[in-house]
Write a protein that holds these residues in place. Sequence first.
Motif, PDB file in Angstrom:
ATOM      1  N   GLY A 180      -7.039  42.100 -27.215  1.00  0.00           N
ATOM      2  CA  GLY A 180      -7.742  43.300 -26.798  1.00  0.00           C
ATOM      3  C   GLY A 180      -7.668  43.448 -25.293  1.00  0.00           C
ATOM      4  O   GLY A 180      -7.273  42.523 -24.580  1.00  0.00           O
ATOM      5  N   ALA A 181      -8.059  44.626 -24.818  1.00  0.00           N
ATOM      6  CA  ALA A 181      -7.989  44.899 -23.386  1.00  0.00           C
ATOM      7  C   ALA A 181      -9.248  45.608 -22.923  1.00  0.00           C
ATOM      8  O   ALA A 181      -9.762  46.495 -23.609  1.00  0.00           O
ATOM      9  CB  ALA A 181      -6.775  45.760 -23.066  1.00  0.00           C
ATOM     10  N   PHE A 182      -9.715  45.199 -21.762  1.00  0.00           N
ATOM     11  CA  PHE A 182     -10.848  45.827 -21.101  1.00  0.00           C
ATOM     12  C   PHE A 182     -10.270  46.798 -20.081  1.00  0.00           C
ATOM     13  O   PHE A 182      -9.555  46.388 -19.160  1.00  0.00           O
ATOM     14  CB  PHE A 182     -11.694  44.745 -20.421  1.00  0.00           C
ATOM     15  N   LEU A 183     -10.547  48.078 -20.271  1.00  0.00           N
ATOM     16  CA  LEU A 183      -9.913  49.138 -19.485  1.00  0.00           C
ATOM     17  C   LEU A 183     -10.957  50.072 -18.898  1.00  0.00           C
ATOM     18  O   LEU A 183     -11.987  50.335 -19.524  1.00  0.00           O
ATOM     19  CB  LEU A 183      -8.987  49.966 -20.377  1.00  0.00           C
ATOM     20  N   THR A 184     -10.658  50.618 -17.742  1.00  0.00           N
ATOM     21  CA  THR A 184     -11.507  51.643 -17.149  1.00  0.00           C
ATOM     22  C   THR A 184     -10.631  52.735 -16.558  1.00  0.00           C
ATOM     23  O   THR A 184      -9.454  52.511 -16.269  1.00  0.00           O
ATOM     24  CB  THR A 184     -12.436  51.062 -16.057  1.00  0.00           C
ATOM     25  N   ALA A 185     -11.237  53.902 -16.403  1.00  0.00           N
ATOM     26  CA  ALA A 185     -10.579  54.993 -15.686  1.00  0.00           C
ATOM     27  C   ALA A 185     -11.361  55.308 -14.411  1.00  0.00           C
ATOM     28  O   ALA A 185     -10.999  56.205 -13.665  1.00  0.00           O
ATOM     29  CB  ALA A 185     -10.492  56.234 -16.570  1.00  0.00           C
ATOM     30  N   TYR A 186     -12.426  54.549 -14.177  1.00  0.00           N
ATOM     31  CA  TYR A 186     -13.256  54.762 -12.987  1.00  0.00           C
ATOM     32  C   TYR A 186     -12.535  54.323 -11.714  1.00  0.00           C
ATOM     33  O   TYR A 186     -11.778  53.355 -11.718  1.00  0.00           O
ATOM     34  CB  TYR A 186     -14.547  53.952 -13.105  1.00  0.00           C
ATOM     35  N   ASN A 187     -12.802  55.038 -10.653  1.00  0.00           N
ATOM     36  CA  ASN A 187     -12.399  54.650  -9.294  1.00  0.00           C
ATOM     37  C   ASN A 187     -10.967  54.127  -9.209  1.00  0.00           C
ATOM     38  O   ASN A 187     -10.734  52.956  -8.896  1.00  0.00           O
ATOM     39  CB  ASN A 187     -13.384  53.617  -8.746  1.00  0.00           C
ATOM     40  N   PRO A 188      -9.976  55.000  -9.494  1.00  0.00           N
ATOM     41  CA  PRO A 188      -8.569  54.572  -9.438  1.00  0.00           C
ATOM     42  C   PRO A 188      -8.241  53.833  -8.141  1.00  0.00           C
ATOM     43  O   PRO A 188      -8.705  54.209  -7.058  1.00  0.00           O
ATOM     44  CB  PRO A 188      -7.797  55.887  -9.535  1.00  0.00           C
ATOM     45  N   GLN A 189      -7.454  52.774  -8.267  1.00  0.00           N
ATOM     46  CA  GLN A 189      -7.037  51.906  -7.165  1.00  0.00           C
ATOM     47  C   GLN A 189      -8.226  51.399  -6.354  1.00  0.00           C
ATOM     48  O   GLN A 189      -8.125  51.144  -5.154  1.00  0.00           O
ATOM     49  CB  GLN A 189      -6.029  52.602  -6.255  1.00  0.00           C
ATOM     50  N   GLY A 190      -9.386  51.258  -7.026  1.00  0.00           N
ATOM     51  CA  GLY A 190     -10.549  50.699  -6.346  1.00  0.00           C
ATOM     52  C   GLY A 190     -11.104  51.584  -5.252  1.00  0.00           C
ATOM     53  O   GLY A 190     -11.725  51.111  -4.309  1.00  0.00           O
ATOM     54  N   THR A 191     -10.897  52.892  -5.375  1.00  0.00           N
ATOM     55  CA  THR A 191     -11.397  53.857  -4.400  1.00  0.00           C
ATOM     56  C   THR A 191     -12.486  54.696  -5.051  1.00  0.00           C
ATOM     57  O   THR A 191     -12.247  55.323  -6.086  1.00  0.00           O
ATOM     58  CB  THR A 191     -10.250  54.776  -3.912  1.00  0.00           C
ATOM     59  N   ILE A 192     -13.675  54.688  -4.462  1.00  0.00           N
ATOM     60  CA  ILE A 192     -14.818  55.411  -5.026  1.00  0.00           C
ATOM     61  C   ILE A 192     -14.470  56.880  -5.237  1.00  0.00           C
ATOM     62  O   ILE A 192     -13.939  57.537  -4.336  1.00  0.00           O
ATOM     63  CB  ILE A 192     -16.060  55.296  -4.103  1.00  0.00           C
ATOM     64  N   GLN A 193     -14.768  57.359  -6.439  1.00  0.00           N
ATOM     65  CA  GLN A 193     -14.562  58.760  -6.806  1.00  0.00           C
ATOM     66  C   GLN A 193     -15.923  59.400  -7.087  1.00  0.00           C
ATOM     67  O   GLN A 193     -16.928  58.712  -7.233  1.00  0.00           O
ATOM     68  CB  GLN A 193     -13.692  58.845  -8.066  1.00  0.00           C
ATOM     69  N   SER A 194     -15.927  60.700  -7.242  1.00  0.00           N
ATOM     70  CA  SER A 194     -17.169  61.409  -7.575  1.00  0.00           C
ATOM     71  C   SER A 194     -17.586  61.062  -9.001  1.00  0.00           C
ATOM     72  O   SER A 194     -16.764  60.642  -9.824  1.00  0.00           O
ATOM     73  CB  SER A 194     -16.968  62.925  -7.454  1.00  0.00           C
ATOM     74  N   ASP A 195     -18.862  61.264  -9.296  1.00  0.00           N
ATOM     75  CA  ASP A 195     -19.352  61.041 -10.662  1.00  0.00           C
ATOM     76  C   ASP A 195     -18.593  61.913 -11.651  1.00  0.00           C
ATOM     77  O   ASP A 195     -18.248  61.463 -12.741  1.00  0.00           O
ATOM     78  CB  ASP A 195     -20.856  61.329 -10.748  1.00  0.00           C
ATOM     79  N   ALA A 196     -18.320  63.151 -11.257  1.00  0.00           N
ATOM     80  CA  ALA A 196     -17.612  64.077 -12.142  1.00  0.00           C
ATOM     81  C   ALA A 196     -16.191  63.592 -12.427  1.00  0.00           C
ATOM     82  O   ALA A 196     -15.731  63.629 -13.573  1.00  0.00           O
ATOM     83  CB  ALA A 196     -17.591  65.477 -11.537  1.00  0.00           C
ATOM     84  N   ALA A 197     -15.489  63.132 -11.392  1.00  0.00           N
ATOM     85  CA  ALA A 197     -14.117  62.646 -11.582  1.00  0.00           C
ATOM     86  C   ALA A 197     -14.109  61.403 -12.456  1.00  0.00           C
ATOM     87  O   ALA A 197     -13.254  61.263 -13.347  1.00  0.00           O
ATOM     88  CB  ALA A 197     -13.467  62.346 -10.226  1.00  0.00           C
ATOM     89  N   ASN A 198     -15.067  60.493 -12.232  1.00  0.00           N
ATOM     90  CA  ASN A 198     -15.140  59.291 -13.064  1.00  0.00           C
ATOM     91  C   ASN A 198     -15.473  59.637 -14.508  1.00  0.00           C
ATOM     92  O   ASN A 198     -14.889  59.065 -15.436  1.00  0.00           O
ATOM     93  CB  ASN A 198     -16.164  58.307 -12.494  1.00  0.00           C
ATOM     94  N   ALA A 199     -16.392  60.567 -14.725  1.00  0.00           N
ATOM     95  CA  ALA A 199     -16.760  60.976 -16.078  1.00  0.00           C
ATOM     96  C   ALA A 199     -15.568  61.598 -16.799  1.00  0.00           C
ATOM     97  O   ALA A 199     -15.337  61.329 -17.985  1.00  0.00           O
ATOM     98  CB  ALA A 199     -17.937  61.951 -16.046  1.00  0.00           C
ATOM     99  N   GLN A 200     -14.802  62.411 -16.085  1.00  0.00           N
ATOM    100  CA  GLN A 200     -13.612  63.026 -16.684  1.00  0.00           C
ATOM    101  C   GLN A 200     -12.589  61.961 -17.057  1.00  0.00           C
ATOM    102  O   GLN A 200     -12.031  61.979 -18.153  1.00  0.00           O
ATOM    103  CB  GLN A 200     -12.992  64.041 -15.731  1.00  0.00           C
ATOM    104  N   GLY A 201     -12.335  61.014 -16.166  1.00  0.00           N
ATOM    105  CA  GLY A 201     -11.395  59.944 -16.462  1.00  0.00           C
ATOM    106  C   GLY A 201     -11.842  59.109 -17.651  1.00  0.00           C
ATOM    107  O   GLY A 201     -11.030  58.748 -18.508  1.00  0.00           O
ATOM    108  N   HIS A 202     -13.142  58.816 -17.713  1.00  0.00           N
ATOM    109  CA  HIS A 202     -13.690  58.020 -18.822  1.00  0.00           C
ATOM    110  C   HIS A 202     -13.485  58.747 -20.148  1.00  0.00           C
ATOM    111  O   HIS A 202     -13.087  58.133 -21.146  1.00  0.00           O
ATOM    112  CB  HIS A 202     -15.172  57.749 -18.561  1.00  0.00           C
ATOM    113  N   ALA A 203     -13.718  60.058 -20.154  1.00  0.00           N
ATOM    114  CA  ALA A 203     -13.520  60.860 -21.371  1.00  0.00           C
ATOM    115  C   ALA A 203     -12.043  60.883 -21.768  1.00  0.00           C
ATOM    116  O   ALA A 203     -11.707  60.791 -22.961  1.00  0.00           O
ATOM    117  CB  ALA A 203     -14.046  62.278 -21.160  1.00  0.00           C
ATOM    118  N   GLU A 204     -11.155  60.997 -20.796  1.00  0.00           N
ATOM    119  CA  GLU A 204      -9.714  60.992 -21.081  1.00  0.00           C
ATOM    120  C   GLU A 204      -9.275  59.639 -21.639  1.00  0.00           C
ATOM    121  O   GLU A 204      -8.449  59.578 -22.559  1.00  0.00           O
ATOM    122  CB  GLU A 204      -8.914  61.352 -19.835  1.00  0.00           C
TER     123      GLU A 204
END
Length: 143
Positions: free
Chosen positions: A52-76
């Motif tokens: 199995g794999a633990f994956l995230t779409a939050y904060n690409p390349q370890g750079t803080i993103q907005s809550d909206a951008a993180n929520a969109q990535g998480h949904a995708e």
Amino acid sequence: MSETTQIHLDKVRAYLATDYRLGHTDQDIVLTIGKHSERLAALFVGNAATCGAFLTAYNPQGTIQSDAANAQGHAELASKLQELGLKAIEGSGSEEGTEWPAEKSYFALGLALEPAKAIGTQFDQDAIVWVGPDAVPQLILLR
């Protein structure tokens, strides 16, 4: 873990120190890089999985993103895992004692290493956590 990487050593250290949590209850499974998880091994057996794999779409390349951008990535990411027919357990990754916010994540049961790396790369992540049949989480650097 790769010998050469574009990722700053401080970030790698932070990823190694992070607790990777499957679930949001007192029954959570907390993964630690390099440490066998008996509870994860039991989850594998109960779901006829060997990895199995633990994956995230939050904060690409370890750079803080907005809550909206993180929520969109998480949904995708959720849609991608559903599209692949994988059982995904929502969780989060966080390092105690730091100001870095917890990142919503998924643990995808049965996701092999190469497809897991491809998804991490698709979501522009520095790394993923992958676990094989030995139930020992490995930090896999992607850059």
